[in-house]
Design an enzyme around this catalytic site. Structure first.
Site, short mmCIF file in Angstrom:
data_model
loop_
_atom_site.label_atom_id
_atom_site.label_comp_id
_atom_site.label_asym_id
_atom_site.label_seq_id
_atom_site.Cartn_x
_atom_site.Cartn_y
_atom_site.Cartn_z
N ARG A 33 0.82 -1.21 0.00
CA ARG A 33 0.00 0.00 0.00
C ARG A 33 0.85 1.26 0.00
O ARG A 33 0.41 2.32 -0.40
CB ARG A 33 -0.94 -0.02 1.21
N SER A 129 4.14 -18.88 13.98
CA SER A 129 5.08 -18.40 12.96
C SER A 129 5.44 -16.95 13.21
O SER A 129 4.56 -16.11 13.43
CB SER A 129 4.46 -18.52 11.56
N LYS A 182 -5.50 -16.83 21.03
CA LYS A 182 -4.17 -16.95 21.64
C LYS A 182 -3.51 -15.58 21.78
O LYS A 182 -2.67 -15.38 22.68
CB LYS A 182 -3.29 -17.92 20.84
N ASP A 235 0.42 -22.08 18.47
CA ASP A 235 0.58 -20.64 18.40
C ASP A 235 0.62 -20.02 19.80
O ASP A 235 1.32 -19.03 20.05
CB ASP A 235 -0.57 -20.04 17.59
N THR A 239 3.65 -17.50 21.10
CA THR A 239 3.43 -16.07 21.35
C THR A 239 3.46 -15.70 22.83
O THR A 239 3.61 -14.53 23.16
CB THR A 239 2.09 -15.61 20.74
N SER A 245 6.70 -11.53 19.70
CA SER A 245 5.24 -11.40 19.61
C SER A 245 4.82 -9.99 20.01
O SER A 245 5.10 -9.52 21.11
CB SER A 245 4.57 -12.41 20.55
N ASN A 247 1.83 -9.02 20.65
CA ASN A 247 0.85 -9.08 21.73
C ASN A 247 1.54 -9.29 23.08
O ASN A 247 1.17 -8.66 24.07
CB ASN A 247 -0.14 -10.21 21.44
#
Length: 314
Positions: A33, A129, A182, A235, A239, A245, A247
């Protein structure tokens, strides 16, 4: 089977997938973008995934009309996916979402958003991943969810590489919810470590988080076994234990009274708010994450609430 693949979204994950599939011999068009010209000149994504050169067969563009493949991977944040699909005509016959979350505007998952705005076949790619691992060619296993098992098998064959191994399922709801929920637990795990509660508390949080994820996902139509697979447990392990991660990093920052850069997407926060807005569901961890992030309760009070829930069989 080698062929053309379009990848929409040039964040770290979309770029990593583009590098992987081009290196495996596919002709890949990556829709950016912004920064398409700069990425083409540099031969890498210096902003989102620096240090990984583009292999031959990878073209970057900012023109959606350059997307001509029958298969497109949507590497866009869940909160942007619906608006993109509603305003951008795509010719691909199959759209594979790589997003992990629940759209707050509609309450829908990525596959349902694809079905709402297009006539393409929808699938979901999810699982443990990190973009840097995929771009580096490190062994990775993911879940590919498609309601049509025959179509899913064809996609599995097309999108697997020697180092990117895909396992398929027809439980699209379970795969999507595993990836979304998760993230909420990963925020909570970051809070636990950031607050200094320790590794034992993190292990307990992850275990009870998986129970909450499974309970909620089954209530919403998922198969319990899916949450024990790559898109759920796999996952979750990744994470909740790494500062790669976003999060988890957000949870660390939240516990320490800090913030993250404004351009970092924290899907788990959107998901926690969406789940907390459904009071009929028993989701104490998601509720606590939303309350802490929104300033409706402090960490000490939330920890006390969770530790003083009624004792029950596991």
């Amino acid at each position: 089977m080698k062929g053309q693949i379009d990848i929409i979204g040039a964040g770290a994950f979309g770029t990593a997938l583009a590098i992987t599939y081009a290196a495996a011999g596919h002709q890949v068009t990556l829709l950016a973008r912004d920064d398409a010209a700069a990425m083409t000149r540099a031969g890498e994504n210096t902003r989102r995934l620096p240090g990984f050169a583009f292999p031959p067969g990878l073209r970057v563009t900012d023109d959606v009309t350059d997307l001509t493949a029958d298969l497109a991977l949507l590497a866009l944040p869940t909160q942007s996916l619906g608006a993109f699909l509603a305003t951008t005509p795509l010719g691909a016959q199959t759209l594979v979402s790589c997003a992990k979350g629940i759209d707050r505007a509609t309450g829908l998952g990525p596959s349902a958003l694809i079905a709402r705005h297009t006539t393409a076949r929808a699938a979901q790619l999810t699982g443990p991943s990190f973009a840097v691992d995929i771009a580096a060619g490190l062994p990775t296993a993911l879940t590919l969810a498609c309601a049509d098992d025959g179509a899913g098998a064809a996609l599995q064959d097309r999108l697997s590489t020697p180092l990117l191994r895909l396992y398929r399922t027809t439980d699209v709801i379970g795969a999507e919810l595993g990836g979304a929920l998760k993230n909420v637990v990963a925020i909570a795990a970051g809070v636990v470590i950031g607050a200094g509660y320790g590794e034992s508390a993190r292990a307990a949080l992850m275990t009870r988080g998986l129970a909450e994820m499974t309970r909620l996902a089954v209530t919403l139509g998922a198969e319990q076994a899916t949450l024990r697979g790559l898109s759920g447990l796999g996952d979750l392990i990744l994470t909740c234990n790494s500062e790669k991660s976003r999060n988890f990093r957000y949870g660390l920052a939240l516990a320490r009274g800090q913030g993250l850069a404004a351009d970092i997407t924290v899907e788990g926060l959107h998901t926690a708010r969406e789940i907390a807005a459904r009071p009929a569901l028993d989701t104490p961890i998601a509720d606590a994450v939303a309350a802490l992030a929104d300033g409706r309760a402090d960490l000490a009070a939330l920890a006390d609430m969770l530790l003083n829930r009624p004792l029950k069989p596991e």
